[in-house]
Design an enzyme around this catalytic site. Structure first.
Site, PDB file in Angstrom:
ATOM      1  N   TRP A 179     -28.021  34.998   5.954  1.00 23.92           N
ATOM      2  CA  TRP A 179     -27.967  34.679   4.530  1.00 23.92           C
ATOM      3  C   TRP A 179     -27.921  35.987   3.759  1.00 23.92           C
ATOM      4  O   TRP A 179     -28.674  36.912   4.062  1.00 23.92           O
ATOM      5  CB  TRP A 179     -29.189  33.872   4.060  1.00 23.92           C
ATOM      6  CG  TRP A 179     -29.189  33.769   2.568  1.00 23.92           C
ATOM      7  CD1 TRP A 179     -28.348  33.013   1.810  1.00 23.92           C
ATOM      8  CD2 TRP A 179     -29.987  34.528   1.646  1.00 23.92           C
ATOM      9  NE1 TRP A 179     -28.580  33.244   0.478  1.00 23.92           N
ATOM     10  CE2 TRP A 179     -29.576  34.160   0.343  1.00 23.92           C
ATOM     11  CE3 TRP A 179     -30.998  35.478   1.790  1.00 23.92           C
ATOM     12  CZ2 TRP A 179     -30.139  34.713  -0.799  1.00 23.92           C
ATOM     13  CZ3 TRP A 179     -31.573  36.036   0.650  1.00 23.92           C
ATOM     14  CH2 TRP A 179     -31.151  35.636  -0.629  1.00 23.92           C
ATOM     15  N   GLU A 220     -25.574  30.703   6.081  1.00 24.83           N
ATOM     16  CA  GLU A 220     -26.227  29.903   5.029  1.00 24.83           C
ATOM     17  C   GLU A 220     -25.603  30.177   3.664  1.00 24.83           C
ATOM     18  O   GLU A 220     -25.612  31.295   3.168  1.00 24.83           O
ATOM     19  CB  GLU A 220     -27.723  30.239   5.000  1.00 24.83           C
ATOM     20  CG  GLU A 220     -28.489  29.512   3.905  1.00 24.83           C
ATOM     21  CD  GLU A 220     -29.977  29.890   3.875  1.00 24.83           C
ATOM     22  OE1 GLU A 220     -30.383  30.841   4.581  1.00 24.83           O
ATOM     23  OE2 GLU A 220     -30.730  29.235   3.134  1.00 24.83           O
ATOM     24  N   LYS A 222     -25.045  29.389  -0.586  1.00 24.04           N
ATOM     25  CA  LYS A 222     -25.951  29.247  -1.727  1.00 24.04           C
ATOM     26  C   LYS A 222     -25.153  29.055  -3.004  1.00 24.04           C
ATOM     27  O   LYS A 222     -24.006  29.462  -3.095  1.00 24.04           O
ATOM     28  CB  LYS A 222     -26.826  30.494  -1.828  1.00 24.04           C
ATOM     29  CG  LYS A 222     -27.970  30.344  -2.792  1.00 24.04           C
ATOM     30  CD  LYS A 222     -29.021  31.407  -2.578  1.00 24.04           C
ATOM     31  CE  LYS A 222     -30.112  31.272  -3.627  1.00 24.04           C
ATOM     32  NZ  LYS A 222     -31.224  32.141  -3.404  1.00 24.04           N
ATOM     33  N   ASP A 253     -29.176  24.672   3.262  1.00 23.65           N
ATOM     34  CA  ASP A 253     -30.518  24.751   2.670  1.00 23.65           C
ATOM     35  C   ASP A 253     -30.495  23.772   1.500  1.00 23.65           C
ATOM     36  O   ASP A 253     -29.664  23.902   0.593  1.00 23.65           O
ATOM     37  CB  ASP A 253     -30.772  26.195   2.203  1.00 23.65           C
ATOM     38  CG  ASP A 253     -32.118  26.388   1.523  1.00 23.65           C
ATOM     39  OD1 ASP A 253     -32.485  25.544   0.681  1.00 23.65           O
ATOM     40  OD2 ASP A 253     -32.801  27.393   1.808  1.00 23.65           O
ATOM     41  N   HIS A 256     -29.979  24.746  -2.117  1.00 21.67           N
ATOM     42  CA  HIS A 256     -28.821  25.581  -2.455  1.00 21.67           C
ATOM     43  C   HIS A 256     -27.620  24.817  -2.982  1.00 21.67           C
ATOM     44  O   HIS A 256     -26.488  25.245  -2.817  1.00 21.67           O
ATOM     45  CB  HIS A 256     -28.412  26.405  -1.228  1.00 21.67           C
ATOM     46  CG  HIS A 256     -29.388  27.486  -0.903  1.00 21.67           C
ATOM     47  ND1 HIS A 256     -29.160  28.458   0.040  1.00 21.67           N
ATOM     48  CD2 HIS A 256     -30.618  27.757  -1.419  1.00 21.67           C
ATOM     49  CE1 HIS A 256     -30.184  29.272   0.111  1.00 21.67           C
ATOM     50  NE2 HIS A 256     -31.100  28.863  -0.758  1.00 21.67           N
ATOM     51  N   HIS A 280     -32.179  24.321   6.390  1.00 19.36           N
ATOM     52  CA  HIS A 280     -33.393  24.893   5.825  1.00 19.36           C
ATOM     53  C   HIS A 280     -33.935  23.795   4.932  1.00 19.36           C
ATOM     54  O   HIS A 280     -33.339  23.506   3.887  1.00 19.36           O
ATOM     55  CB  HIS A 280     -33.100  26.126   4.972  1.00 19.36           C
ATOM     56  CG  HIS A 280     -33.177  27.405   5.741  1.00 19.36           C
ATOM     57  ND1 HIS A 280     -33.009  28.638   5.152  1.00 19.36           N
ATOM     58  CD2 HIS A 280     -33.433  27.644   7.055  1.00 19.36           C
ATOM     59  CE1 HIS A 280     -33.148  29.572   6.073  1.00 19.36           C
ATOM     60  NE2 HIS A 280     -33.405  29.006   7.240  1.00 19.36           N
ATOM     61  N   ASP A 288     -33.792  26.332  -7.285  1.00 18.93           N
ATOM     62  CA  ASP A 288     -34.105  26.629  -5.880  1.00 18.93           C
ATOM     63  C   ASP A 288     -35.484  27.282  -5.780  1.00 18.93           C
ATOM     64  O   ASP A 288     -35.618  28.431  -5.384  1.00 18.93           O
ATOM     65  CB  ASP A 288     -33.010  27.565  -5.351  1.00 18.93           C
ATOM     66  CG  ASP A 288     -33.193  27.929  -3.892  1.00 18.93           C
ATOM     67  OD1 ASP A 288     -33.756  27.115  -3.147  1.00 18.93           O
ATOM     68  OD2 ASP A 288     -32.773  29.038  -3.503  1.00 18.93           O
ATOM     69  N   ASP A 290     -38.129  26.645  -3.945  1.00 22.44           N
ATOM     70  CA  ASP A 290     -38.788  26.724  -2.639  1.00 22.44           C
ATOM     71  C   ASP A 290     -40.240  26.254  -2.663  1.00 22.44           C
ATOM     72  O   ASP A 290     -41.128  26.891  -2.087  1.00 22.44           O
ATOM     73  CB  ASP A 290     -38.665  28.133  -2.053  1.00 22.44           C
ATOM     74  CG  ASP A 290     -37.241  28.427  -1.600  1.00 22.44           C
ATOM     75  OD1 ASP A 290     -36.770  27.755  -0.678  1.00 22.44           O
ATOM     76  OD2 ASP A 290     -36.583  29.312  -2.184  1.00 22.44           O
ATOM     77  N   ASP A 320     -37.966  26.256   4.920  1.00 22.99           N
ATOM     78  CA  ASP A 320     -37.821  27.436   4.078  1.00 22.99           C
ATOM     79  C   ASP A 320     -38.466  27.180   2.715  1.00 22.99           C
ATOM     80  O   ASP A 320     -37.826  26.664   1.818  1.00 22.99           O
ATOM     81  CB  ASP A 320     -36.320  27.773   3.921  1.00 22.99           C
ATOM     82  CG  ASP A 320     -36.109  29.066   3.149  1.00 22.99           C
ATOM     83  OD1 ASP A 320     -37.097  29.778   2.899  1.00 22.99           O
ATOM     84  OD2 ASP A 320     -34.952  29.361   2.796  1.00 22.99           O
TER      85      ASP A 320
END
Ligand code: RNT
Ligand code: ZN
Length: 412
Positions: A179, A220, A222, A253, A256, A280, A288, A290, A320
């Site tokens: 990433w 990955e 995004k 992810d 993303h 993820h 995003d 997390d 993640d």
């Protein structure tokens, strides 16, 4: 009647074998990200986290070195049923003196291999293309400066060799995930050039053939990063096409994408065209962000797709998230257990019958059955699973609290 026995009987009536569900769940390895333990800090004293990502909060007790991070991981593993993988980053190399990221070698990760071997765990790896002076302007593998690109290409190559080493040493395939943060804050003057450079960098990184028994490469994508809102070089289209043409794996992810775009819906499409897909799993709140993974509808939907596509061995599940505002061990455990709960929930769903309802156009019944299933004694099967795996059930947080009081609070 004992609760599990009752649950077993209840599920049997709709054709679900809870023993099989428990067995299948025990076989699933989740890739547990090490970076929840130290707010994506790493061991290099690299300073502030960069790359358009952010861990917010200042809860005390963050791990500051290998010893502390692995102690915390052990605390997590005591509370998580099953045997899993630990996912680390290049910046978690354990070295006496500082080693430049482009010069890292397997020997700098021996301590991790030893940690994993002793516990029967697998390891995954990521090159770290952020929190570094050469990533300060938000560009790495797509940088117009050849020297900067070279540094990052060499770092990525180095990490693939570390991954191969993990795969060989542990006899569990290592996943190497690339990433990069690369992007622009404002509207770019050239969208093609950076992507062409990224493509060429990846071609070089992946040119060295490594046995897939030891290493699987994932890329990955995004949508945007903080300070990089207008353009991301490694977009979804970029990587999906790159992976399809270059025999590597897309990593999705779920933070993303656009906020109403769901990863669950992407999984079956990807599985039609790729042997494997990687995830993820995270929780974005408005962006995003997390946040810790919770047992919400999209998590359940992701798990359902994995299970009903018969793809437990084709979807590489990694987590993640990084929350620095609460007990980090507790945050870690909450997310892992929720991923497992969602998988169990999916394993306890009569997918074949539900598909029949869809194919026969019985959508009213399908809706009703799905709603009734939410009130089945799923928690009793979960508790049975935890008990058989020797980990606490619903009261596990007491141990996280204890660990915080005895260990984490002493870290000042
Ligand atoms: C960032 C990506 C990436 C990182 C980790 C630390 O938006 O999700 O996966 O979170 O590599
Ligand atoms: Zn991610």
């Amino acid at each position: 009647m004992e609760r599990y026995a009752y649950a077993k009987e209840t599920y049997a009536k709709i054709g679900i074998d809870t023993e099989k569900a428990i067995r299948d769940l025990s076989g699933v390895k989740i890739s547990i990200h090490c970076w929840q333990g130290d707010d994506v800090g790493g061991f290099e004293n690299a300073g502030a986290l960069s790359g358009g990502i952010a861990a917010t909060g200042s809860h005390p007790g963050k791990a500051r070195n290998f010893r502390e991070l692995t102690d915390d991981l052990d605390a997590v593993l005591r509370l998580v049923p099953g045997r899993h993988k630990v996912n680390i980053h290049g910046m978690y190399a354990v070295t006496d003196d500082s080693v430049s990221r482009d010069r890292l070698e397997p020997k700098h990760f021996e301590k991790w291999a030893e940690f994993a071997r002793q516990r029967g765990l697998g390891l995954d790896i990521n090159p770290t293309l952020f929190s570094h002076p050469l990533a300060a302007d938000g560009l790495t593998l797509s940088h117009p400066d050849e020297k900067i690109r070279r540094f990052w290409i060499d770092h990525c190559k180095a990490m693939r060799r570390v991954g191969e080493y993990f795969g060989r040493e542990l006899n569990i395939t290592c996943v190497n995930n690339i990433w990069i943060p690369d992007g622009f804050k404002d509207t770019p003057a050239d969208r093609l050039g950076p992507r062409r450079r990224l493509k060429e960098s990846l071609d070089e990184i992946l040119a060295e053939k490594i046995d897939k028994k030891y290493l699987l490469d994932t890329v990955e994508s995004k949508l945007f990063g903080i300070g990089l809102e207008s353009y991301t070089v490694g977009s979804h289209e970029f990587y999906m096409n790159y992976a399809a043409k270059n025999d590597c794996i897309c990593l999705l992810d779920n933070g993303h994408y656009h906020p109403t775009e769901v990863t669950s819906d992407k999984i079956p499409s990807m599985l039609l065209f790729f042997d494997k897909v990687a995830l993820h799993v995270t929780r974005g709140v408005r962006w995003d962000s997390d946040h810790v993974v919770v047992f919400d509808d999209e998590l359940k939907e992701i798990a359902k797709e994995i299970v009903r596509c018969g793809a437990l061995d084709r979807v590489l599940i990694g987590l993640d998230y990084f929350d620095a505002s609460i007990n980090r061990v507790g945050a870690w455990v909450t997310g892992v257990r929720n991923m497992q709960k969602a998988l169990l929930y999916a394993l306890l769903t009569p997918h074949a019958d539900l598909k029949k309802l869809q194919d026969s156009g019985s959508f009213g019944r399908l809706l009703a059955v799905n709603e009734e299933l939410k009130f089945y004694p799923f928690a009793d099967v979960w508790n049975e699973f935890c008990e058989r795996q020797g980990v606490p059930g619903a009261d596990w947080f007491d141990e996280a609290d204890n660990y915080e009081n005895k260990i984490l609070e002493l870290r000042i």
